[in-house]
Motif scaffolding. Structure first.
Motif, PDB file in Angstrom:
ATOM      1  N   PRO A   1       4.186   5.606  -3.972  1.00  0.00           N
ATOM      2  CA  PRO A   1       4.740   4.599  -4.885  1.00  0.00           C
ATOM      3  C   PRO A   1       4.363   3.177  -4.475  1.00  0.00           C
ATOM      4  O   PRO A   1       4.543   2.772  -3.333  1.00  0.00           O
ATOM      5  CB  PRO A   1       6.257   4.821  -4.762  1.00  0.00           C
ATOM      6  CG  PRO A   1       6.387   6.246  -4.350  1.00  0.00           C
ATOM      7  CD  PRO A   1       5.221   6.519  -3.451  1.00  0.00           C
ATOM      8  N   GLY A   2       3.810   2.445  -5.427  1.00  0.00           N
ATOM      9  CA  GLY A   2       3.403   1.075  -5.154  1.00  0.00           C
ATOM     10  C   GLY A   2       2.007   0.942  -4.579  1.00  0.00           C
ATOM     11  O   GLY A   2       1.467  -0.167  -4.500  1.00  0.00           O
ATOM     12  N   HIS A   3       1.421   2.051  -4.152  1.00  0.00           N
ATOM     13  CA  HIS A   3       0.090   2.032  -3.531  1.00  0.00           C
ATOM     14  C   HIS A   3      -0.918   2.908  -4.262  1.00  0.00           C
ATOM     15  O   HIS A   3      -2.114   2.816  -4.007  1.00  0.00           O
ATOM     16  CB  HIS A   3       0.175   2.491  -2.071  1.00  0.00           C
ATOM     17  CG  HIS A   3       0.889   1.521  -1.177  1.00  0.00           C
ATOM     18  ND1 HIS A   3       0.221   0.575  -0.418  1.00  0.00           N
ATOM     19  CD2 HIS A   3       2.207   1.343  -0.918  1.00  0.00           C
ATOM     20  CE1 HIS A   3       1.102  -0.139   0.267  1.00  0.00           C
ATOM     21  NE2 HIS A   3       2.310   0.305  -0.021  1.00  0.00           N
ATOM     22  N   GLY A   4      -0.450   3.788  -5.126  1.00  0.00           N
ATOM     23  CA  GLY A   4      -1.357   4.684  -5.829  1.00  0.00           C
ATOM     24  C   GLY A   4      -1.501   6.027  -5.144  1.00  0.00           C
ATOM     25  O   GLY A   4      -0.518   6.626  -4.703  1.00  0.00           O
ATOM     26  N   GLY A   5      -2.741   6.484  -5.028  1.00  0.00           N
ATOM     27  CA  GLY A   5      -2.992   7.805  -4.460  1.00  0.00           C
ATOM     28  C   GLY A   5      -3.590   7.747  -3.067  1.00  0.00           C
ATOM     29  O   GLY A   5      -3.785   6.671  -2.494  1.00  0.00           O
ATOM     30  N   ILE A   6      -3.915   8.918  -2.530  1.00  0.00           N
ATOM     31  CA  ILE A   6      -4.524   9.011  -1.202  1.00  0.00           C
ATOM     32  C   ILE A   6      -5.897   8.345  -1.198  1.00  0.00           C
ATOM     33  O   ILE A   6      -6.253   7.627  -0.258  1.00  0.00           O
ATOM     34  CB  ILE A   6      -4.637  10.487  -0.764  1.00  0.00           C
ATOM     35  CG1 ILE A   6      -3.238  11.092  -0.602  1.00  0.00           C
ATOM     36  CG2 ILE A   6      -5.423  10.602   0.540  1.00  0.00           C
ATOM     37  CD1 ILE A   6      -2.350  10.393   0.403  1.00  0.00           C
ATOM     38  N   LEU A   7      -6.674   8.558  -2.252  1.00  0.00           N
ATOM     39  CA  LEU A   7      -7.994   7.911  -2.328  1.00  0.00           C
ATOM     40  C   LEU A   7      -7.875   6.389  -2.335  1.00  0.00           C
ATOM     41  O   LEU A   7      -8.727   5.696  -1.774  1.00  0.00           O
ATOM     42  CB  LEU A   7      -8.747   8.377  -3.571  1.00  0.00           C
ATOM     43  CG  LEU A   7      -9.460   9.730  -3.493  1.00  0.00           C
ATOM     44  CD1 LEU A   7     -10.091  10.067  -4.840  1.00  0.00           C
ATOM     45  CD2 LEU A   7     -10.518   9.724  -2.407  1.00  0.00           C
ATOM     46  N   ASP A   8      -6.829   5.878  -2.964  1.00  0.00           N
ATOM     47  CA  ASP A   8      -6.622   4.431  -2.994  1.00  0.00           C
ATOM     48  C   ASP A   8      -6.388   3.866  -1.596  1.00  0.00           C
ATOM     49  O   ASP A   8      -6.765   2.735  -1.301  1.00  0.00           O
ATOM     50  CB  ASP A   8      -5.420   4.075  -3.880  1.00  0.00           C
ATOM     51  CG  ASP A   8      -5.678   4.363  -5.343  1.00  0.00           C
ATOM     52  OD1 ASP A   8      -6.766   4.015  -5.829  1.00  0.00           O
ATOM     53  OD2 ASP A   8      -4.796   4.951  -6.002  1.00  0.00           O
ATOM     54  N   ARG A   9      -5.779   4.655  -0.728  1.00  0.00           N
ATOM     55  CA  ARG A   9      -5.463   4.186   0.624  1.00  0.00           C
ATOM     56  C   ARG A   9      -6.564   4.493   1.631  1.00  0.00           C
ATOM     57  O   ARG A   9      -6.695   3.790   2.637  1.00  0.00           O
ATOM     58  CB  ARG A   9      -4.149   4.819   1.113  1.00  0.00           C
ATOM     59  CG  ARG A   9      -2.894   4.376   0.394  1.00  0.00           C
ATOM     60  CD  ARG A   9      -2.690   2.880   0.490  1.00  0.00           C
ATOM     61  NE  ARG A   9      -3.271   2.143  -0.637  1.00  0.00           N
ATOM     62  CZ  ARG A   9      -3.662   0.889  -0.607  1.00  0.00           C
ATOM     63  NH1 ARG A   9      -3.584   0.194   0.492  1.00  0.00           N
ATOM     64  NH2 ARG A   9      -4.170   0.308  -1.671  1.00  0.00           N
ATOM     65  N   PHE A  10      -7.345   5.528   1.382  1.00  0.00           N
ATOM     66  CA  PHE A  10      -8.348   5.949   2.372  1.00  0.00           C
ATOM     67  C   PHE A  10      -9.779   5.726   1.903  1.00  0.00           C
ATOM     68  O   PHE A  10     -10.712   6.149   2.579  1.00  0.00           O
ATOM     69  CB  PHE A  10      -8.140   7.429   2.714  1.00  0.00           C
ATOM     70  CG  PHE A  10      -6.954   7.696   3.584  1.00  0.00           C
ATOM     71  CD1 PHE A  10      -7.062   7.764   4.965  1.00  0.00           C
ATOM     72  CD2 PHE A  10      -5.693   7.877   3.025  1.00  0.00           C
ATOM     73  CE1 PHE A  10      -5.970   7.992   5.772  1.00  0.00           C
ATOM     74  CE2 PHE A  10      -4.580   8.121   3.823  1.00  0.00           C
ATOM     75  CZ  PHE A  10      -4.721   8.182   5.197  1.00  0.00           C
ATOM     76  N   ASP A  11      -9.962   5.065   0.753  1.00  0.00           N
ATOM     77  CA  ASP A  11     -11.307   4.910   0.198  1.00  0.00           C
ATOM     78  C   ASP A  11     -12.283   4.243   1.168  1.00  0.00           C
ATOM     79  O   ASP A  11     -13.413   4.695   1.349  1.00  0.00           O
ATOM     80  CB  ASP A  11     -11.257   4.153  -1.133  1.00  0.00           C
ATOM     81  CG  ASP A  11     -10.492   2.837  -1.047  1.00  0.00           C
ATOM     82  OD1 ASP A  11     -10.011   2.484   0.043  1.00  0.00           O
ATOM     83  OD2 ASP A  11     -10.368   2.161  -2.093  1.00  0.00           O
ATOM     84  N   SER A  12     -11.845   3.163   1.806  1.00  0.00           N
ATOM     85  CA  SER A  12     -12.725   2.453   2.739  1.00  0.00           C
ATOM     86  C   SER A  12     -13.034   3.301   3.968  1.00  0.00           C
ATOM     87  O   SER A  12     -14.170   3.360   4.436  1.00  0.00           O
ATOM     88  CB  SER A  12     -12.078   1.133   3.171  1.00  0.00           C
ATOM     89  OG  SER A  12     -11.902   0.275   2.057  1.00  0.00           O
ATOM     90  N   LEU A  13     -12.013   3.957   4.479  1.00  0.00           N
ATOM     91  CA  LEU A  13     -12.180   4.768   5.686  1.00  0.00           C
ATOM     92  C   LEU A  13     -13.136   5.937   5.449  1.00  0.00           C
ATOM     93  O   LEU A  13     -13.843   6.367   6.367  1.00  0.00           O
ATOM     94  CB  LEU A  13     -10.815   5.281   6.144  1.00  0.00           C
ATOM     95  CG  LEU A  13     -10.655   5.643   7.635  1.00  0.00           C
ATOM     96  CD1 LEU A  13     -10.973   4.451   8.518  1.00  0.00           C
ATOM     97  CD2 LEU A  13      -9.242   6.136   7.901  1.00  0.00           C
ATOM     98  N   LEU A  14     -13.173   6.445   4.220  1.00  0.00           N
ATOM     99  CA  LEU A  14     -14.044   7.575   3.904  1.00  0.00           C
ATOM    100  C   LEU A  14     -15.524   7.205   3.998  1.00  0.00           C
ATOM    101  O   LEU A  14     -16.377   8.099   4.090  1.00  0.00           O
ATOM    102  CB  LEU A  14     -13.735   8.110   2.500  1.00  0.00           C
ATOM    103  CG  LEU A  14     -12.391   8.810   2.335  1.00  0.00           C
ATOM    104  CD1 LEU A  14     -12.201   9.271   0.896  1.00  0.00           C
ATOM    105  CD2 LEU A  14     -12.243   9.984   3.298  1.00  0.00           C
ATOM    106  N   LEU A  15     -15.846   5.914   3.985  1.00  0.00           N
ATOM    107  CA  LEU A  15     -17.224   5.482   4.200  1.00  0.00           C
ATOM    108  C   LEU A  15     -17.429   4.948   5.613  1.00  0.00           C
ATOM    109  O   LEU A  15     -18.473   5.181   6.228  1.00  0.00           O
ATOM    110  CB  LEU A  15     -17.609   4.400   3.184  1.00  0.00           C
ATOM    111  CG  LEU A  15     -19.079   3.946   3.220  1.00  0.00           C
ATOM    112  CD1 LEU A  15     -20.027   5.121   2.986  1.00  0.00           C
ATOM    113  CD2 LEU A  15     -19.333   2.859   2.192  1.00  0.00           C
ATOM    114  N   VAL A  16     -16.428   4.265   6.142  1.00  0.00           N
ATOM    115  CA  VAL A  16     -16.540   3.688   7.485  1.00  0.00           C
ATOM    116  C   VAL A  16     -16.718   4.775   8.542  1.00  0.00           C
ATOM    117  O   VAL A  16     -17.556   4.638   9.459  1.00  0.00           O
ATOM    118  CB  VAL A  16     -15.297   2.823   7.809  1.00  0.00           C
ATOM    119  CG1 VAL A  16     -15.257   2.457   9.294  1.00  0.00           C
ATOM    120  CG2 VAL A  16     -15.305   1.559   6.962  1.00  0.00           C
TER     121      VAL A  16
END
Length: 261
Positions: A236-251
């Motif tokens: 809630p307030g942040h969206g989904g897991i991809l919204d929170r981990f999107d940067s880390l999935l490339l870094v």
């Protein structure tokens, strides 16, 4: 804002102990998060989370994330790669079984999603196995880049960075995020030296900070393509897991390519 703060506090209260404990706990977290993340890609494409194709996609993602030690019950020749290929071919065969109700395009999106999500969370586990300070170094880059870009962009940002994908991003914020990441990472590296010398690590910090911003834009492009604001609603307030981990999935994969993990 209150909901966003509460969610962040609860998430950190769960995530930080998992990072500190490492081992089985971060492996379990990576598996759970990867299943949710690939499910979010499926939902953006209007696929039911409990459909046959999404269950196969979840298993395919797990075949990348899970450690080979958990596959010891399988024949030795049947490793993680073979398992992933099996699930990919099941998706392709499913296009025939459904007479293209599940199409090659659908199979392609889910296969790319499995790789995108699976590889990222696989290296989350790998980074922790290398060492706690290494994983924290990578997390610091992500957190400081995002925070620096947001704060500096809000303060002095004028020139749009990628208006069609992320209207609020500016060149000033982007550069500011990289500078903040370099400064904070330098402090961390001086206290906890990493694999390479300090100048090499600062160079890698810049590369990884750029990767952080590109990772965010990749997910923004995905959401814009499917016409959704957030990848999910689990936070809630942040969206989904991809919204929170999107940067880390490339870094994380970038860190692996440069030999850090």
């Amino acid at each position: 804002m209150k909901t966003r703060v509460i969610t962040a506090v609860v998430a950190l209260a769960i995530f930080i102990p998992i990072i500190l404990l490492g081992g089985f706990w971060i492996e379990l977290a990576a598996m759970v998060l990867s299943i949710i993340a690939v499910g979010e890609i499926g939902l953006m494409k209007k696929r039911f989370a409990v459909s046959f194709e999404m269950m196969i996609a979840a298993l395919g993602t797990l075949s990348i994330v899970v450690s080979s030690k958990y596959l010891s019950f399988l024949p030795k020749s049947f490793n993680n790669n073979a398992l992933f290929l099996t699930f990919m071919f099941i998706l392709l065969i499913y296009t025939v079984v459904t007479h293209n109700n599940f199409s090659f395009d659908d199979a392609g999106i889910l296969t790319l999603g499995m790789i995108y999500v699976g590889v990222g969370f696989h290296y989350l586990v790998q980074a922790r196995s290398v060492g706690l300070t290494t994983l924290l170094y990578l997390l610091i880059i992500v957190w400081s880049t995002d925070s620096g870009a947001y704060l500096i962009g809000r303060k002095i940002g004028q020139h749009k960075f990628a208006p069609r994908l992320s209207p609020n991003k500016t060149w000033e914020g982007s550069l500011g995020g990289i500078i903040v990441a370099v400064i904070i990472s330098l402090i961390w590296i001086l206290i906890f030296p990493q694999k390479y010398g300090i100048f090499s690590m600062l160079f890698l910090t810049v590369i990884l900070s750029i990767g952080d911003e590109l990772g965010d834009l990749i997910e923004s492009a995905l959401k814009r393509f499917y016409g959704v604001k957030d990848s999910g609603k689990i936070l809630p307030g942040h969206g989904g897991i991809l919204d929170r981990f999107d940067s880390l999935l490339l870094v994380l994969p970038l860190a692996h390519l440069f030999g850090l993990i």
